[in-house]
Write a protein that holds these residues in place. Sequence first.
Motif, PDB file in Angstrom:
ATOM      1  N   GLN A 149      33.208  42.160  48.163  1.00 48.54           N
ATOM      2  CA  GLN A 149      33.823  40.983  47.540  1.00 48.54           C
ATOM      3  C   GLN A 149      34.014  41.225  46.044  1.00 48.54           C
ATOM      4  O   GLN A 149      35.040  40.862  45.477  1.00 48.54           O
ATOM      5  CB  GLN A 149      32.955  39.741  47.788  1.00 48.54           C
ATOM      6  N   GLU A 150      33.035  41.856  45.425  1.00 48.35           N
ATOM      7  CA  GLU A 150      33.132  42.172  43.996  1.00 48.35           C
ATOM      8  C   GLU A 150      34.271  43.155  43.733  1.00 48.35           C
ATOM      9  O   GLU A 150      35.032  42.999  42.772  1.00 48.35           O
ATOM     10  CB  GLU A 150      31.798  42.749  43.507  1.00 48.35           C
ATOM     11  N   PHE A 157      36.937  43.437  45.539  1.00 46.84           N
ATOM     12  CA  PHE A 157      38.153  42.647  45.731  1.00 46.84           C
ATOM     13  C   PHE A 157      38.490  41.867  44.465  1.00 46.84           C
ATOM     14  O   PHE A 157      39.618  41.910  43.978  1.00 46.84           O
ATOM     15  CB  PHE A 157      37.987  41.695  46.926  1.00 46.84           C
ATOM     16  N   VAL A 158      37.505  41.180  43.915  1.00 45.00           N
ATOM     17  CA  VAL A 158      37.731  40.372  42.717  1.00 45.00           C
ATOM     18  C   VAL A 158      38.143  41.261  41.539  1.00 45.00           C
ATOM     19  O   VAL A 158      39.059  40.927  40.790  1.00 45.00           O
ATOM     20  CB  VAL A 158      36.466  39.539  42.375  1.00 45.00           C
ATOM     21  N   GLN A 159      37.489  42.406  41.394  1.00 46.34           N
ATOM     22  CA  GLN A 159      37.782  43.311  40.273  1.00 46.34           C
ATOM     23  C   GLN A 159      39.189  43.905  40.359  1.00 46.34           C
ATOM     24  O   GLN A 159      39.839  44.113  39.339  1.00 46.34           O
ATOM     25  CB  GLN A 159      36.789  44.477  40.252  1.00 46.34           C
ATOM     26  N   HIS A 160      39.656  44.206  41.575  1.00 40.98           N
ATOM     27  CA  HIS A 160      40.880  45.001  41.715  1.00 40.98           C
ATOM     28  C   HIS A 160      42.052  44.255  42.341  1.00 40.98           C
ATOM     29  O   HIS A 160      43.129  44.818  42.478  1.00 40.98           O
ATOM     30  CB  HIS A 160      40.579  46.255  42.531  1.00 40.98           C
ATOM     31  N   ARG A 161      41.889  42.994  42.706  1.00 39.19           N
ATOM     32  CA  ARG A 161      42.947  42.251  43.361  1.00 39.19           C
ATOM     33  C   ARG A 161      44.204  42.156  42.489  1.00 39.19           C
ATOM     34  O   ARG A 161      45.312  42.345  42.958  1.00 39.19           O
ATOM     35  CB  ARG A 161      42.458  40.848  43.732  1.00 39.19           C
ATOM     36  N   GLU A 162      44.021  41.872  41.203  1.00 40.13           N
ATOM     37  CA  GLU A 162      45.170  41.728  40.311  1.00 40.13           C
ATOM     38  C   GLU A 162      45.938  43.049  40.186  1.00 40.13           C
ATOM     39  O   GLU A 162      47.165  43.061  40.200  1.00 40.13           O
ATOM     40  CB  GLU A 162      44.706  41.247  38.935  1.00 40.13           C
ATOM     41  N   GLN A 179      46.672  41.489  50.990  1.00 35.52           N
ATOM     42  CA  GLN A 179      45.578  41.317  51.949  1.00 35.52           C
ATOM     43  C   GLN A 179      45.492  42.529  52.887  1.00 35.52           C
ATOM     44  O   GLN A 179      44.403  43.009  53.191  1.00 35.52           O
ATOM     45  CB  GLN A 179      45.796  40.042  52.751  1.00 35.52           C
TER      46      GLN A 179
END
Length: 188
Positions: free
Chosen positions: A17-18, A20-25, A46
């Motif tokens: 999850q971390e 995902f949050v770090q690299h989603r943008e 996704q």
Amino acid sequence: MDPVVARAQAGDEAAFQELFVQHRELVARVVHRVMGPSPELEDVVQDVFVHVYRSLKNFRGDSKFTTWLYRLTANVTKMHLRRKRSRPRIVDVPVPEGRSEAPGEQPDAAVERNERVAALYRLVDRLSEKKRTVLVLHDFEGLSAKEIGEIVEAPVLTVRTRLFYARKELYAALMEEPALAAVVERLA
């Protein structure tokens, strides 16, 4: 190796999850720049992270995690574009995007800017897949030729050659596009 990546490889859901949050943008930006404005952008982002989740155990740490992620993002986006091209189109009407006026921007100026952006994406989309990927990663994402070579698994000289020809084709096409010709003339 990044400790968050190592924990995610070991099956730690919070670590994934971390990531995902770090690299989603970053992933969303690359997908958007390769595909252009698309209502399918979130689906592709996704899908990238589904592939990350499934493939993370195969990440050996030979390169930076972001290099591996760029490669995976480019490959998943290319697969999506190939599938999209092979499917019949039911309608040819673009889905309107939300209002994207800059603060204080007049509606007419926003419409003109949106037309220029759409025209640029149409031109970038006409480039071959290999040239488009190199152009997006270098000129839009700011990656070096060496990093791009690792991502697309090609020699640096090949990356530079693709970039040269991608720019050459794009600049020639820009002069033929009415919405962008005036911008190019102002820059020259």
